[in-house]
Design an enzyme around this catalytic site. Structure first.
Site, PDB file in Angstrom:
ATOM      1  N   HIS A 148     -14.105  43.482   5.220  1.00 63.13           N
ATOM      2  CA  HIS A 148     -15.078  42.931   4.193  1.00 63.13           C
ATOM      3  C   HIS A 148     -15.971  42.072   4.871  1.00 63.13           C
ATOM      4  O   HIS A 148     -16.936  41.172   4.515  1.00 63.13           O
ATOM      5  CB  HIS A 148     -14.261  42.344   3.159  1.00 63.13           C
ATOM      6  CG  HIS A 148     -13.924  43.615   2.198  1.00 63.13           C
ATOM      7  ND1 HIS A 148     -14.057  43.414   0.817  1.00 63.13           N
ATOM      8  CD2 HIS A 148     -14.025  45.028   2.292  1.00 63.13           C
ATOM      9  CE1 HIS A 148     -13.851  44.756   0.072  1.00 63.13           C
ATOM     10  NE2 HIS A 148     -13.806  45.615   1.342  1.00 63.13           N
ATOM     11  N   SER A 202     -18.981  47.452   5.208  1.00 65.70           N
ATOM     12  CA  SER A 202     -18.956  48.861   5.434  1.00 65.70           C
ATOM     13  C   SER A 202     -20.139  49.195   6.428  1.00 65.70           C
ATOM     14  O   SER A 202     -21.208  48.682   6.059  1.00 65.70           O
ATOM     15  CB  SER A 202     -18.978  49.842   4.447  1.00 65.70           C
ATOM     16  OG  SER A 202     -17.703  49.703   3.854  1.00 65.70           O
ATOM     17  N   LYS A 207     -18.005  57.187  -7.240  1.00 69.71           N
ATOM     18  CA  LYS A 207     -18.153  58.221  -6.449  1.00 69.71           C
ATOM     19  C   LYS A 207     -16.538  58.336  -5.732  1.00 69.71           C
ATOM     20  O   LYS A 207     -16.179  59.741  -5.717  1.00 69.71           O
ATOM     21  CB  LYS A 207     -19.020  57.768  -5.116  1.00 69.71           C
ATOM     22  CG  LYS A 207     -19.341  58.945  -4.214  1.00 69.71           C
ATOM     23  CD  LYS A 207     -20.443  58.516  -3.326  1.00 69.71           C
ATOM     24  CE  LYS A 207     -20.800  59.590  -2.419  1.00 69.71           C
ATOM     25  NZ  LYS A 207     -21.986  59.475  -1.657  1.00 69.71           N
ATOM     26  N   ASP A 208     -15.795  57.282  -5.550  1.00 66.43           N
ATOM     27  CA  ASP A 208     -14.395  57.362  -5.346  1.00 66.43           C
ATOM     28  C   ASP A 208     -13.584  58.050  -6.194  1.00 66.43           C
ATOM     29  O   ASP A 208     -12.718  58.885  -5.886  1.00 66.43           O
ATOM     30  CB  ASP A 208     -13.737  55.841  -4.896  1.00 66.43           C
ATOM     31  CG  ASP A 208     -14.188  55.620  -3.631  1.00 66.43           C
ATOM     32  OD1 ASP A 208     -14.638  56.395  -2.605  1.00 66.43           O
ATOM     33  OD2 ASP A 208     -14.399  54.213  -3.499  1.00 66.43           O
ATOM     34  N   GLU A 217       6.676  68.590  12.370  1.00 72.19           N
ATOM     35  CA  GLU A 217       5.629  68.871  11.242  1.00 72.19           C
ATOM     36  C   GLU A 217       4.324  69.009  12.055  1.00 72.19           C
ATOM     37  O   GLU A 217       3.906  68.614  12.834  1.00 72.19           O
ATOM     38  CB  GLU A 217       5.650  67.801  10.112  1.00 72.19           C
ATOM     39  CG  GLU A 217       6.904  67.484   9.429  1.00 72.19           C
ATOM     40  CD  GLU A 217       6.950  68.577   8.439  1.00 72.19           C
ATOM     41  OE1 GLU A 217       7.584  69.883   8.633  1.00 72.19           O
ATOM     42  OE2 GLU A 217       6.922  68.249   7.179  1.00 72.19           O
TER      43      GLU A 217
END
Ligand code: HEM
Length: 416
Positions: A204, A208, A232-233, A276
């Site tokens: 922040h 971004s 959107k998220d 895994e």
């Protein structure tokens, strides 16, 4: 809310972090959903994990049975366990996409180096947490996985064996190891949550990055986080939980190993010990060293495996190109896609038997992995002829919609 804010400025914090008070580049694509999705995956792991811990018993004599008790007797226990086990896979899928997004768009470059470095710390913590979690059901792969991984430490000259015994609390994985792994497996997700707060805090400061990789120049380049990116998220979250649900309800054991439904047996080594899937590329690098050269082969393998992650810490300084987005870096873009294929091949090798054919493929792909970061990227970043950057995000967005007469939000496109 004002009343609370005057006494405890928490609403202000939320508004500034994910509310209308956080301006975000207007052109973020769906690859920017994955940070929030990683946060959602961690939340799922913590919630399901805390409830599983209420029914699980970290004792070598009963651990395996306590997991079967969760699967059969505890109300909704099968759901909790399958959600937690597949949640780990979902977490890694999302984080791998998140990392490759950063690689493609140059999000590790100035001024976001700290965001990247904290990300690598999170990744290391995630790997430690996942490894210790896999030991807890105390099946054959749990036991032998722990045996192999802690065995790495005995590759360290002179003190290695002592370190291994100290870590395990014994000569082989047993009650002491199971207890400390459980304790740390419960603790580390909260440490990860703490580092995520730092990760987002550091993000922040500059804000971004974006698909064009150019800096925000004024208000016209941004939109408020809420409602644009909450929406959107939110949509991305729906898709994420849909895929997650498909795994949990229709293929809950697809990504697991059947041998882990056999109780741990120190006297019977499984024919093939595999970790895994999300560890396969690193496992392939570990197994690539077959001959002693100055140092024992095993030590080289361990050094290379840890080195393959630690190298990421140096990436912001290995790549000197001032252009961030691969969209404007034709040579880097090719190198990026070759790296994607290389890591997929490494994963394929790591999950396969160590036959001579796979060994050679593993050696080539492991060597290429290091060459990408240490040779190819530094050279490209110096000699590459990059494409001209747009003057601003808005210019790039408008150019994309030119010819259609209007932008996404209906504003007329200025005539050229
Ligand atoms: C639990 C794991 C993680 C969580 C919850 C998380 C969360 C986030 C969030 C919410 C964002 C902002 C939204 C976005 O850009 O997607 C972000 C950005 C970022 N993250 Fe992560 N992250 C995690 C792991 C990582 C890892 C492992 C790396 C790299 C090794 C990393 C590198 C970055 C970078 C470089 C950005 C800035 C992206 C940009 O502005 O273009 N993160 N992260």
């Amino acid at each position: 809310m004002q009343w609370v804010d005057n006494r405890l400025p928490l609403p202000r914090l939320v508004y500034g972090a994910i509310g209308g008070g956080y301006p975000v580049p207007r052109n973020l694509n769906y690859w920017w959903n994955f940070g929030v999705l990683a946060g959602a995956a961690l939340a799922v792991q913590i919630i399901t994990g805390v409830v599983l811990a209420m029914h699980y018993a970290a004792n070598g004599a009963v651990a395996f049975d306590s997991v079967e008790h969760i699967m059969r007797d505890v109300n909704g226990g099968w759901f909790l366990r399958y959600a937690h086990a597949n949640g780990a896979s979902m977490f890694f899928i999302v984080v791998y996409i998140h990392i490759f997004r950063g690689l493609y768009y140059g999000s590790y470059k100035p001024p976001r180096e700290m965001v990247w470095l904290l990300g690598v710390v999170i990744f290391l913590l995630m790997m430690a947490t996942a490894f210790m979690g896999y030991v807890l059901p105390w099946g054959q792969m749990s036991f032998w996985g722990a045996q192999v991984i802690t065995g790495f430490f005995s590759a360290i000259p002179l003190v290695g064996e002592n370190i291994r015994i100290w870590l395990l609390g014994g000569y082989a994985p047993d009650n002491a190891a199971l207890n400390r792994f459980f304790s740390l497996h419960y603790l580390l997700p909260f440490v990860i949550a703490g580092v995520i707060i730092l990760h987002i805090w550091a993000l922040h400061i500059p804000g971004s990055n974006n698909p064009e990789g150019v800096d925000v120049k004024g208000e016209q380049d941004t939109v408020p986080f809420h409602p644009y990116y909450t929406a959107k998220d939110g949509w991305g979250m729906g898709v994420f939980f849909l895929i997650f649900a498909l795994l949990v309800f229709f293929a809950p054991n697809m990504l697991g190993h059947p041998d882990n439904y056999i109780p741990a047996n120190p006297l019977s080594t499984p024919a093939h010990i595999v970790p895994e899937w999300y560890f396969w590329p690193f496992y392939a690098i570990l197994r690539s060293f077959t001959a002693d050269f100055i140092l024992p082969a095993k030590l080289w393998g361990v050094l290379a495996m840890f080195g393959s992650i630690l190298i990421l810490f140096f990436l912001p300084w290995l790549d000197r190109s001032p252009v961030r987005s691969a969209k404007y870096r034709p040579a880097y873009r090719i190198a990026f896609w070759v790296l994607v294929v290389d890591v997929l091949l490494l994963g394929y090798v790591g999950g396969s038997e160590a036959t001579p054919k796979f060994l050679i493929l593993g050696q080539i792909t492991a060597a290429y992995y290091f060459a990408h970061f240490l040779i190819i990227v530094p050279i490209i970043s110096r000699i590459e002829k990059t494409r001209p950057l747009p003057n601003s995000i808005t210019e790039a967005v408008l150019a994309k919609h030119d010819g259609h007469g209007a932008t996404r939000d209906g504003a007329a496109v200025p005539a050229e």
